[in-house]
Design an enzyme around this catalytic site. Structure first.
Site, mmCIF file in Angstrom:
data_model
loop_
_atom_site.group_PDB
_atom_site.id
_atom_site.type_symbol
_atom_site.label_atom_id
_atom_site.label_comp_id
_atom_site.label_asym_id
_atom_site.label_seq_id
_atom_site.Cartn_x
_atom_site.Cartn_y
_atom_site.Cartn_z
ATOM 1 N N ASP A 70 0.833 -1.207 0.000
ATOM 2 C CA ASP A 70 0.000 0.000 0.000
ATOM 3 C C ASP A 70 0.867 1.256 0.000
ATOM 4 O OD1 ASP A 70 -2.345 1.407 -0.048
ATOM 5 O OD2 ASP A 70 -2.774 1.198 2.087
ATOM 6 N N HIS A 113 2.508 3.514 -8.960
ATOM 7 C CA HIS A 113 2.279 2.099 -9.289
ATOM 8 C C HIS A 113 3.480 1.525 -10.055
ATOM 9 C CE1 HIS A 113 -1.659 2.309 -7.645
ATOM 10 N NE2 HIS A 113 -2.176 3.082 -8.590
ATOM 11 N N LEU A 117 10.665 -20.324 -5.136
ATOM 12 C CA LEU A 117 9.602 -19.528 -4.517
ATOM 13 C C LEU A 117 8.289 -19.625 -5.294
ATOM 14 C CD1 LEU A 117 8.783 -17.100 -2.554
ATOM 15 C CD2 LEU A 117 9.442 -15.613 -4.445
HETATM 16 C C1 IPE Z 1 -5.444 -2.670 -0.221
HETATM 17 O O1 IPE Z 1 -5.078 -1.359 -0.459
HETATM 18 C C2 IPE Z 1 -5.473 -3.429 -1.505
HETATM 19 C C3 IPE Z 1 -4.188 -3.626 -2.158
HETATM 20 C C4 IPE Z 1 -3.019 -3.351 -1.628
HETATM 21 C C5 IPE Z 1 -4.268 -4.199 -3.463
HETATM 22 P P1 IPE Z 1 -6.182 -0.204 -0.588
HETATM 23 O O2 IPE Z 1 -5.436 1.062 -0.742
HETATM 24 O O3 IPE Z 1 -7.155 -0.556 -1.646
HETATM 25 O O4 IPE Z 1 -6.889 -0.322 0.837
HETATM 26 P P2 IPE Z 1 -7.838 0.700 1.620
HETATM 27 O O5 IPE Z 1 -8.958 1.058 0.707
HETATM 28 O O6 IPE Z 1 -7.008 1.905 1.950
HETATM 29 O O7 IPE Z 1 -8.253 -0.044 2.825
HETATM 30 C C1 IPE Z 2 -1.546 0.262 -3.419
HETATM 31 O O1 IPE Z 2 -1.311 1.626 -3.472
HETATM 32 C C2 IPE Z 2 -1.752 -0.346 -4.789
HETATM 33 C C3 IPE Z 2 -3.154 -0.716 -5.091
HETATM 34 C C4 IPE Z 2 -4.136 -0.740 -4.226
HETATM 35 C C5 IPE Z 2 -3.446 -1.081 -6.466
HETATM 36 P P1 IPE Z 2 -2.516 2.654 -3.481
HETATM 37 O O2 IPE Z 2 -2.893 2.942 -4.890
HETATM 38 O O3 IPE Z 2 -3.612 2.178 -2.615
HETATM 39 O O4 IPE Z 2 -1.818 3.938 -2.844
HETATM 40 P P2 IPE Z 2 -2.431 4.943 -1.783
HETATM 41 O O5 IPE Z 2 -2.953 4.114 -0.648
HETATM 42 O O6 IPE Z 2 -3.506 5.707 -2.470
HETATM 43 O O7 IPE Z 2 -1.276 5.789 -1.374
HETATM 44 MG MG MG Z 3 -4.051 2.423 -0.651
#
Ligand code: IPE
Ligand code: IPE
Ligand code: MG
Length: 249
Positions: A21, A38, A132
């Site tokens: 995240d 990303h 792995l």
């Molecule tokens: C969780 O991250 C899902 C992934 C890492 C793919 P999100 O950014 O979607 O989670 P929330 O919405 O903050 O809980």
């Molecule tokens: C995690 O990073 C990747 C996915 C959920 C695809 P985020 O896109 O959720 O990044 P933040 O949480 O907005 O910083």
């Molecule tokens: Mg996120």
């Protein structure tokens, strides 16, 4: 000096799961569009996968796209799906070189055809690798998975191949998309959020949880080692007392 030397080889977690995240916030911090985060996140995936393979982790499960992530703006979802195609094409040779087997969990039928086909191709190509197991959670959520499992168990009861009294923990585990994969020993979440976001709810019943403020694009191999070292200092009691564990070991 790398923290790698502090890792106790005899107590390497068999399965590490990661909620990756913070990509968007990382990009925003430098005034860039979310997609840059990303893309940088893919580099972290590359580095962490190589390190995990190298130290002998058996399973690495990465939460890449949740069921709820389908609700993001269409441009971001489309760009993420395209990034996945690109990443698989670029990373397959590295997976082969490192003897990594790719698996996926989640509702991959919801993925665009091009993305799905790339994944299935890579899964096939890496299927005989013996190092792995890299498990990508794509269009995955725990509640989705539990609903699917419940439907299949109910169907087996209905058609007489299973009796209600036979339903036990193993029945549930075997009907989840993680069937055959051991439960995570260690669950890591980056970016400082203290939640699970619908990830592996059944499977993490006894996992050790590790949260770090580092955003996923800035999470390093040394950060992974640090999480493993932290894990190695925990006492996993599984409901027993500390004294019992000492007698058993
Ligand atoms: C969780 O991250 C899902 C992934 C890492 C793919 P999100 O950014 O979607 O989670 P929330 O919405 O903050 O809980
Ligand atoms: C995690 O990073 C990747 C996915 C959920 C695809 P985020 O896109 O959720 O990044 P933040 O949480 O907005 O910083
Ligand atoms: Mg996120």
């Amino acid at each position: 000096m790398s923290k790698k030397n502090e890792i106790v080889k005899e107590r390497i977690p068999r399965h590490i799961a990661i909620i990756m995240d913070g990509n968007g916030r990382w990009a925003k911090k430098q005034g860039l569009a979310r997609m840059f985060g990303h893309k940088q996140g893919v580099t972290t995936v590359h580095n962490i996968t190589e390190a995990a393979a190298e130290i002998g982790i058996e399973y690495l499960t990465l939460y890449a796209f949740s069921t709820e992530n389908w609700n993001r703006p269409k441009e971001e979802v489309d760009a993420l799906m395209a990034l996945l195609v690109d990443t698989i094409a670029k990373e397959t040779p590295t997976l082969m070189k490192n003897n990594v087997r790719l698996l996926t969990i989640g509702d991959i039928n919801r993925l665009p055809q091009a993305t799905r086909e790339k994944f299935l191709g890579c899964i096939e190509q890496t299927s005989t690798n013996t190092g792995l197991n890299l498990v990508l959670a794509l269009s995955y959520s725990s509640r989705w998975e539990m609903i699917e499992a419940t439907k299949r168990i109910a169907a087996e009861v209905q058609n007489g191949t299973m009796s209600i009294d036979d339903i036990n923990e193993a029945t549930i585990s075997n009907h989840l998309t993680t069937n055959g994969i051991p439960d995570p020993d260690l669950l890591i979440r980056t970016s400082g959020e203290l939640r699970i976001s619908n990830f592996l709810l059944w499977q993490i019943a006894y996992s050790e949880l590790y949260f770090t403020d580092k955003l996923w694009p800035e999470f390093t191999v040394d950060d992974l080692y640090e999480a493993i070292i932290d894990y190695q200092h925990r006492e996993r009691r599984f409901g027993k007392t500390s004294e019992q564990l000492k007698v058993e070991s």
